[in-house]
Write a protein that holds these residues in place. Structure first.
Motif, PDB file in Angstrom:
ATOM      1  N   SER A   1       0.837  -1.206   0.000  1.00  0.00           N
ATOM      2  CA  SER A   1       0.000   0.000   0.000  1.00  0.00           C
ATOM      3  C   SER A   1       0.872   1.257   0.000  1.00  0.00           C
ATOM      4  O   SER A   1       2.037   1.214   0.421  1.00  0.00           O
ATOM      5  CB  SER A   1      -0.888  -0.012   1.236  1.00  0.00           C
TER       6      SER A   1
ATOM      7  N   SER B   1      -4.015  -1.574   5.219  1.00  0.00           N
ATOM      8  CA  SER B   1      -2.989  -1.979   4.241  1.00  0.00           C
ATOM      9  C   SER B   1      -3.323  -3.354   3.675  1.00  0.00           C
ATOM     10  O   SER B   1      -3.072  -3.632   2.499  1.00  0.00           O
ATOM     11  CB  SER B   1      -1.604  -2.001   4.897  1.00  0.00           C
TER      12      SER B   1
ATOM     13  N   TRP C   1      -5.970  -2.842   1.060  1.00  0.00           N
ATOM     14  CA  TRP C   1      -5.362  -2.402  -0.207  1.00  0.00           C
ATOM     15  C   TRP C   1      -4.946  -3.631  -1.028  1.00  0.00           C
ATOM     16  O   TRP C   1      -5.215  -3.721  -2.231  1.00  0.00           O
ATOM     17  CB  TRP C   1      -4.155  -1.498   0.075  1.00  0.00           C
ATOM     18  N   SER C   2      -4.302  -4.569  -0.347  1.00  0.00           N
ATOM     19  CA  SER C   2      -3.848  -5.783  -1.044  1.00  0.00           C
ATOM     20  C   SER C   2      -5.032  -6.534  -1.659  1.00  0.00           C
ATOM     21  O   SER C   2      -4.909  -7.098  -2.751  1.00  0.00           O
ATOM     22  CB  SER C   2      -3.108  -6.711  -0.081  1.00  0.00           C
TER      23      SER C   2
ATOM     24  N   ARG D   1      -6.161   5.828  -1.896  1.00  0.00           N
ATOM     25  CA  ARG D   1      -4.769   5.970  -1.434  1.00  0.00           C
ATOM     26  C   ARG D   1      -4.678   6.344   0.042  1.00  0.00           C
ATOM     27  O   ARG D   1      -3.784   5.896   0.746  1.00  0.00           O
ATOM     28  CB  ARG D   1      -4.046   7.004  -2.299  1.00  0.00           C
TER      29      ARG D   1
ATOM     30  N   PRO E   1      -5.403   5.848   3.632  1.00  0.00           N
ATOM     31  CA  PRO E   1      -5.965   4.744   4.428  1.00  0.00           C
ATOM     32  C   PRO E   1      -7.146   5.167   5.295  1.00  0.00           C
ATOM     33  O   PRO E   1      -8.016   4.355   5.588  1.00  0.00           O
ATOM     34  CB  PRO E   1      -4.792   4.268   5.281  1.00  0.00           C
TER      35      PRO E   1
ATOM     36  N   ARG F   1     -10.058   4.840   3.085  1.00  0.00           N
ATOM     37  CA  ARG F   1     -10.241   3.489   2.518  1.00  0.00           C
ATOM     38  C   ARG F   1     -11.160   2.675   3.447  1.00  0.00           C
ATOM     39  O   ARG F   1     -11.015   2.747   4.665  1.00  0.00           O
ATOM     40  CB  ARG F   1      -8.875   2.803   2.411  1.00  0.00           C
TER      41      ARG F   1
END
Ligand code: ATP
Length: 658
Positions: free
Chosen positions: A193, A206, A209-210, A263, A265, A268
């Motif tokens: 991330s 993070s 994100w993956s 982008r 976090p 997100r």
């Protein structure tokens, strides 16, 4: 033709670890060691016998770090979710820390993507959505338990029965130690991330994100962020626009992707929030309902199958017992199971009882006939001659059953008579009625002796009238015989054979009468118990349990109204890339790069990249291109230097920590 035994190559003895895991074959090697397919010799469940053993060289592991690893492994064993590769065991064997996990026969997602790429076909959207939901559910589960994966990538996502299972959970965590590393660079950069690359620490977002990167990989069959070098990939992750969404997939799914690959976090969504995105929630509901329908219709089918199986096996059992009964000589008797012996004894007992009843009733009939004859002799000979059924002959012999007895009511008193004699048809009845009108004695007979037709007396099966006697001829009450059953029509003589009900379920009722007389021995009880246990083991379907678990997870995710709190501090503290993992990774990367480039080229690329990268954080694209041009002058294939680039980066991170 196979070689004779003495000429055959002796089979190589397989390695057995911890006195329990027999090594079958090598699955491959990764950053943390080698994975082996093993057979768990102590596992009774055939479906679970195959497992995976990960052998990680611990080398210079400090004693306190070993304790940490073992402690960590104990905690990980507690993770129990259908979307997470089950962690079974861990132990130290020589210089290796060994981890035993569930085996996923479908391989990893990386392999699956490669398969589709090779076939030049797309993964259907429904399949992608299903896998992503399963992935998010598993991630949500571990985040709820404050566990981060930190290395989610297609090579760590496995398929078992086409369902997603996240693997290597915690292997990186086990090896992380407590080093407080600003950077948490663990694995392949493709899934990293922006916050991790910017050294802002790793948190639960993070991992999400993956998941976004994985979603893209499934639809595009390529990484979301690709580049010629590590720096190129990193730059794209941190700075560039999102990759182009491939055609053929819905805009709703694209919206999910865009939402997850936020982008920042803080903006997100967490795994739990991602599952609440309307498109995902709706799909999850549909999937759940489909599974439920399948599950129910399967259950329904299973029930029908079970019933017919029970019927078939009851019939088989009956046939088997008949065969055994016929052939039960001494030697066979010895070979029978206690249960079979008990059933044979029961059957014999029942048959003996039936025989006794038959004889007793025959005797009674003879007595009756005798008494009747005696009385007849004292009667008016004219009247005797006019008895309506004295010379009646059956005309439908084919309807006569083979035997058996039934008790029928005559003036509320049970009367035992052989069953199935011919009954006159309506016409014949009329004839008889005419006779009766002619003869008042006959009419009296019909009123007092012949039981009116009962509802169960359909067709032509009624007691033989010739064997009945006028009640007035003998007033002695006929006592019902012990164990004589009054059958309803359902228990027709057609169901009986040799005095024993032929239908298994009727036979069961029939035999149950004698149950008390045969207390089963402990030996028999034990056998019955064993049979039960064996059956329940056979019926236990682990896979079905998993489907049910998965369904529950979906329901929980749909029900969950609160959103998972942002996990920051605790998550960041959850561990960083520790010295053992880093050292192993450096060693493995070096070996892999040398294998690819050859020692000489590797050395050249390594020192060049170290020089070019060191002290120049935040490379821009122009500089990146320059580096690549430089590389092209010293090695044949600059793109093959990707591994060297990773290595240099890792070494740089290590030097920063020190
Ligand atoms: N639980 C499992 N079931 C089936 N195959 C597995 C399992 N775990 C690992 N493998 C396979 O074993 C091989 C080695 O796996 P391993 O996890 O050691 O390395 P990797 O995933 O390739 O790399 P990395 O160390 O970066 O995770 C891979 O081909 C992987 O697909």
């Amino acid at each position: 033709m196979p070689l004779p035994k003495h000429l055959q190559k002796p089979e190589k003895k397989k390695r057995v670890l911890a006195n329990r895991y027999r090594v079958e074959k090598r699955l491959g090697s990764g950053n943390f060691g080698t994975a082996w397919l093993v057979t768990d010799l102590k596992c009774k469940d055939e479906k679970e016998k195959l497992k995976v053993l990960k052998e990680i060289a611990v080398g210079e592991l400090q004693p306190d770090e070993t304790v940490d690893a073992v402690h960590e492994a104990t905690l990980l064993r507690k993770l129990d979710h259908p979307g997470i590769v089950k962690f079974h065991d861990s132990f130290l064997e020589g210089d290796f820390f060994c981890i035993i996990t569930e085996y996923c026969e479908g391989g990893d997602l990386d392999g699956k993507v490669a398969e589709y790429k090779k076939k030049k076909t797309r993964i259907p959207e429904a399949q992608v959505v299903e896998w992503i939901i399963q992935l998010l559910l598993a991630v949500q589960y571990m985040h709820d338990r404050r566990v981060l994966h930190r290395d989610l990538k297609s090579r760590n996502i496995f398929l078992r029965n086409n369902r997603i299972k996240i693997g290597d959970f915690g292997i990186s965590r086990i090896l992380m130690g407590s080093t407080d590393m600003a950077s948490t660079f663990v694995g392949t950069p493709y899934y990293m991330s922006p916050e991790v690359l910017k050294h802002e620490g790793y948190n639960s977002k993070s991992d999400v994100w993956s998941v976004g990167c994985l979603l893209y990989e499934l639809v595009a069959l390529q990484h979301a962020f690709e580049g010629e070098s590590l720096m190129g990939v990193m730059y794209k992750i941190v700075e560039s626009n999102l990759p182009q969404w491939p055609s053929g997939y819905s805009k709703e799914l694209k919206a999910v992707f865009v939402r997850i690959l936020e982008r920042d976090p803080a903006k997100r969504p967490s795994a739990s929030e991602s599952l609440k995105i309307p498109f995902i929630a709706k799909q999850m509901m549909l999937i759940k309902n489909t599974i439920m329908e399948k599950h129910h219709s399967k259950e329904h089918k299973d029930n029908i199958n079970l019933e017919s199986q029970q019927l078939v096996s009851a019939m088989k059992g009956r046939m088997h017992m008949d065969a055994l009964k016929q052939e039960s000589d001494d030697s066979k008797w010895k070979n029978m199971t206690p249960r079979e012996r008990m059933r044979i004894k029961k059957m014999q007992k029942a048959d003996e009882e039936a025989e006794r009843l038959k004889k007793a009733s025959q005797q009674q009939l003879q007595d009756n006939a005798q008494r009747y004859n005696q009385n007849r002799q004292s009667m008016d000979p004219y009247e005797t001659r006019r008895l309506p059924w004295a010379d009646h002959r059956p005309t439908r012999s084919q309807t006569q059953p083979k035997g058996g007895f039934a008790t029928i009511p005559v003036h509320d008193r049970p009367y035992t008579a052989p069953m199935g004699r011919y009954m006159p048809t309506e016409d014949e009845d009329e004839e008889e009625e005419e006779d009766e009108e002619e003869n008042p004695f006959g009419a009296r007979y019909s009123q007092t002796m012949i039981p009116s037709r009962q509802p169960w007396q359909t067709g032509t099966l009624v007691p033989d009238r010739t064997t009945l006697r006028p009640a007035s001829f003998d007033d002695r009450p006929i006592t019902p015989m012990k164990n004589t059953m009054v059958y309803s029509r359902e228990y027709s003589t057609l169901d009986f054979k040799d005095g024993v009900p032929d239908k298994p379920e009727l036979a069961e009722t029939y035999y149950s009468q004698f149950e008390d007389e045969f207390e089963p021995s402990e030996e028999v009880d034990e056998e019955a118990d064993r049979t039960l246990v064996a059956n329940s083991n056979m019926e236990a379907d682990e896979d079905e349990d998993e489907v049910e678990d998965l369904m529950n997870c979906m329901q929980n995710a749909l029900d969950k109204s609160d959103t998972v709190k942002m996990q920051t501090l605790a998550d960041t503290e959850a561990g960083a890339f520790g010295p053992i993992a880093r050292d192993t990774k450096i060693k493995n990367l070096t070996a892999e790069a040398i294998r690819k480039l050859g020692e000489e080229q590797f050395e050249r690329a390594h020192s060049y990249l170290k020089q070019a990268r060191f002290g120049k954080p935040g490379e821009n694209q122009a500089e990146e291109k320059e580096i690549m041009r430089g590389l092209a002058q010293i090695v044949e294939s600059p793109t093959d230097c990707f591994l060297v680039d990773q290595l240099v980066f890792l070494e740089y991170q290590a030097s920063m920590t020190m």
